[in-house]
Design a protein around this motif. Structure first.
Motif, PDB file in Angstrom:
ATOM      1  N   PRO A 152      18.584  -2.693  63.062  1.00  0.00           N
ATOM      2  CA  PRO A 152      18.816  -1.776  61.933  1.00  0.00           C
ATOM      3  C   PRO A 152      17.317  -1.584  61.202  1.00  0.00           C
ATOM      4  O   PRO A 152      17.203  -0.643  60.365  1.00  0.00           O
ATOM      5  N   VAL A 153      16.366  -2.485  61.372  1.00  0.00           N
ATOM      6  CA  VAL A 153      14.991  -2.204  60.477  1.00  0.00           C
ATOM      7  C   VAL A 153      13.870  -1.974  61.553  1.00  0.00           C
ATOM      8  O   VAL A 153      12.953  -1.130  60.945  1.00  0.00           O
ATOM      9  N   GLU A 154      13.972  -2.369  62.938  1.00  0.00           N
ATOM     10  CA  GLU A 154      12.904  -2.025  63.795  1.00  0.00           C
ATOM     11  C   GLU A 154      13.622  -1.392  64.979  1.00  0.00           C
ATOM     12  O   GLU A 154      14.294  -1.947  65.817  1.00  0.00           O
ATOM     13  N   PRO A 155      14.071   0.096  64.550  1.00  0.00           N
ATOM     14  CA  PRO A 155      14.568   0.919  65.827  1.00  0.00           C
ATOM     15  C   PRO A 155      14.146   1.118  66.953  1.00  0.00           C
ATOM     16  O   PRO A 155      14.793   1.587  67.835  1.00  0.00           O
ATOM     17  N   ARG A 156      12.973   0.677  67.288  1.00  0.00           N
ATOM     18  CA  ARG A 156      12.205   0.387  68.526  1.00  0.00           C
ATOM     19  C   ARG A 156      12.900  -0.444  69.448  1.00  0.00           C
ATOM     20  O   ARG A 156      12.722  -0.526  70.586  1.00  0.00           O
ATOM     21  N   LEU A 157      13.340  -1.593  68.733  1.00  0.00           N
ATOM     22  CA  LEU A 157      14.133  -2.781  69.368  1.00  0.00           C
ATOM     23  C   LEU A 157      15.630  -2.433  69.347  1.00  0.00           C
ATOM     24  O   LEU A 157      16.250  -2.197  68.841  1.00  0.00           O
ATOM     25  N   LEU A 158      15.932  -2.872  70.727  1.00  0.00           N
ATOM     26  CA  LEU A 158      17.433  -2.919  71.049  1.00  0.00           C
ATOM     27  C   LEU A 158      17.978  -4.287  71.580  1.00  0.00           C
ATOM     28  O   LEU A 158      17.132  -4.691  72.513  1.00  0.00           O
ATOM     29  N   ALA A 159      18.947  -4.801  71.467  1.00  0.00           N
ATOM     30  CA  ALA A 159      19.543  -5.695  71.756  1.00  0.00           C
ATOM     31  C   ALA A 159      20.625  -5.357  73.150  1.00  0.00           C
ATOM     32  O   ALA A 159      21.503  -4.442  72.652  1.00  0.00           O
ATOM     33  N   THR A 160      20.750  -6.077  74.007  1.00  0.00           N
ATOM     34  CA  THR A 160      21.976  -5.681  75.103  1.00  0.00           C
ATOM     35  C   THR A 160      22.549  -7.091  75.553  1.00  0.00           C
ATOM     36  O   THR A 160      22.314  -8.224  75.231  1.00  0.00           O
ATOM     37  N   ALA A 161      23.906  -6.871  75.973  1.00  0.00           N
ATOM     38  CA  ALA A 161      24.779  -8.000  76.629  1.00  0.00           C
ATOM     39  C   ALA A 161      24.944  -7.737  78.011  1.00  0.00           C
ATOM     40  O   ALA A 161      25.776  -6.686  78.142  1.00  0.00           O
ATOM     41  N   ASN A 162      24.711  -8.475  78.708  1.00  0.00           N
ATOM     42  CA  ASN A 162      24.984  -7.933  80.272  1.00  0.00           C
ATOM     43  C   ASN A 162      26.112  -9.120  80.870  1.00  0.00           C
ATOM     44  O   ASN A 162      25.999 -10.176  80.555  1.00  0.00           O
ATOM     45  N   SER A 163      26.460  -8.441  82.061  1.00  0.00           N
ATOM     46  CA  SER A 163      27.872  -9.396  82.424  1.00  0.00           C
ATOM     47  C   SER A 163      27.263 -10.510  83.321  1.00  0.00           C
ATOM     48  O   SER A 163      27.983 -11.400  83.576  1.00  0.00           O
ATOM     49  N   LYS A 164      25.807 -10.432  83.818  1.00  0.00           N
ATOM     50  CA  LYS A 164      25.383 -11.336  84.531  1.00  0.00           C
ATOM     51  C   LYS A 164      23.951 -12.006  83.813  1.00  0.00           C
ATOM     52  O   LYS A 164      23.658 -12.995  84.445  1.00  0.00           O
ATOM     53  N   GLU A 165      23.296 -11.280  83.290  1.00  0.00           N
ATOM     54  CA  GLU A 165      21.860 -11.559  82.681  1.00  0.00           C
ATOM     55  C   GLU A 165      21.930 -11.970  81.592  1.00  0.00           C
ATOM     56  O   GLU A 165      20.919 -12.118  80.846  1.00  0.00           O
ATOM     57  N   GLY A 166      22.966 -11.884  80.644  1.00  0.00           N
ATOM     58  CA  GLY A 166      23.186 -12.495  79.452  1.00  0.00           C
ATOM     59  C   GLY A 166      22.403 -11.499  78.380  1.00  0.00           C
ATOM     60  O   GLY A 166      22.544 -10.390  78.328  1.00  0.00           O
ATOM     61  N   VAL A 167      22.098 -12.063  77.388  1.00  0.00           N
ATOM     62  CA  VAL A 167      21.358 -11.295  76.011  1.00  0.00           C
ATOM     63  C   VAL A 167      20.019 -11.069  76.215  1.00  0.00           C
ATOM     64  O   VAL A 167      19.252 -12.163  76.589  1.00  0.00           O
ATOM     65  N   GLY A 168      19.636 -10.006  76.036  1.00  0.00           N
ATOM     66  CA  GLY A 168      18.014  -9.402  76.089  1.00  0.00           C
ATOM     67  C   GLY A 168      17.600  -8.585  74.789  1.00  0.00           C
ATOM     68  O   GLY A 168      18.584  -7.890  74.262  1.00  0.00           O
ATOM     69  N   LEU A 169      16.503  -8.634  74.607  1.00  0.00           N
ATOM     70  CA  LEU A 169      15.846  -7.754  73.503  1.00  0.00           C
ATOM     71  C   LEU A 169      15.006  -6.929  74.219  1.00  0.00           C
ATOM     72  O   LEU A 169      14.045  -7.356  75.298  1.00  0.00           O
ATOM     73  N   TRP A 170      15.136  -5.628  74.020  1.00  0.00           N
ATOM     74  CA  TRP A 170      14.246  -4.692  74.771  1.00  0.00           C
ATOM     75  C   TRP A 170      13.411  -3.760  73.595  1.00  0.00           C
ATOM     76  O   TRP A 170      13.919  -3.594  72.543  1.00  0.00           O
TER      77      TRP A 170
END
Length: 306
Positions: free
Chosen positions: A197-215
């Motif tokens: 919400p503050v740094e919109p170039r960053l996104l977080a994801t939840a993956n069924s095998k790879e877990g939680v990531g920051l992009w």
């Protein structure tokens, strides 16, 4: 067993008041006391919002105060509730005219609350106009859509995560038949995506095998950070930033919710205690309270109410 806290200082909300209250003593006795107290409480507000004909899979409050609530589920309909009316009367929700061909899994408002995005098992995202209830556009995917997020600085940009292992960035000003920008592509499904919400170039994801990531949207196909330390390869179902974008709350399959600082792979806190288990299917997680001091989990509502 003694009660502590709850007297000093100004409280900005009921949630803030409750969060500063605690019990000291034997942990099992205090947990049992809190459960009994909640079960017998008469001043907690609860109301079932009846409108769906099947399992409710997704709900989202509108931005800046939650005037609206949008819901979707197995009956393939997107319902829009004006919260004040829904709480105090039996008014029916507004059904948006765009109808999916299969189960709805995810929803999102734009920042101005003028548009609603819905995605689901029919491999498409429908863009709805709140005022007219009409369908504005349809964005086809190659597999079921599990997660949606609208850019906090540009209402024309949204991200989708799907069962085909891709996270896509779309611009609603472009043709819906064009090729979206692919941020990530894994062999396994992405269940959730969210813009910071503050740094919109960053996104977080939840993956069924790879877990939680920051992009970083400027560096596609390679995550900046994989959370979880040595246990990073976990099945993650949902991920949410707090309001100032400094922390991530993640929901994992068969594991307690976990909190991360966005710059650290290791968890800040795991919401666990003796005997914890999920008694039903957990769908998503979120922060609550005026200082994000409370966490919540949404589960699959099988009785067609919210």
């Amino acid at each position: 067993m003694k009660r502590r806290g709850g007297r000093g200082g100004s409280m900005r909300s009921v949630v803030g008041f409750l969060s500063q209250r605690g019990l000291e003593g034997d942990p099992l006795l205090t947990q049992d006391f809190q459960r009994r107290r909640l079960r017998g409480c008469r001043n907690l507000y609860k109301k079932d919002l009846l409108g769906h004909f099947g399992c409710v899979n997704a709900i989202e409050f509108s931005n800046n105060g939650g005037q609206w609530l949008v819901s979707g589920g197995d009956d393939r309909r997107v319902l829009l509730w004006r919260m004040e009316e829904a709480i105090h009367s039996r008014v029916k929700p507004v059904q948006l005219k765009g109808e999916h061909h299969s189960n709805i899994f995810c929803l999102a408002f734009n920042s101005g609350n003028t548009k609603v995005f819905s995605g689901g098992n029919d491999e498409q995202v429908i863009l709805h106009d709140v005022e007219s209830t009409q369908t504005l556009d349809v964005f086809a995917h190659e597999d079921a859509v599990y997660g949606l997020s609208v850019s906090p600085v540009n209402d024309n940009i949204f991200a989708s995560s799907s069962d085909d292992g891709r996270v896509l960035i779309w611009d609603i000003r472009e043709s819906s038949h064009g090729d979206p920008f692919c941020l990530a592509h894994y062999p396994s499904a992405f269940h959730s995506v969210m813009f910071n919400p503050v740094e919109p170039r960053l996104l977080a994801t939840a993956n069924s095998k790879e877990g939680v990531g920051l992009w970083d949207i400027r560096k596609p196909q390679s995550s900046l950070l994989r959370y979880g330390g040595n246990l990073s390869l976990q099945s993650a179902m949902s991920v949410r930033f707090n309001s100032n974008g400094t922390q991530l709350l993640a929901l994992r399959r068969r594991l307690p919710p976990v909190l991360y600082d966005i710059h650290c792979r290791l968890p800040v806190f795991q919401f666990d205690n003796q005997g914890y288990f999920n008694s039903c299917t957990m769908k998503s997680c979120c922060f609550a309270g005026d200082r994000d001091q409370v966490i919540g989990k949404q589960y699959s509502s099988l009785d067609s109410c919210i």
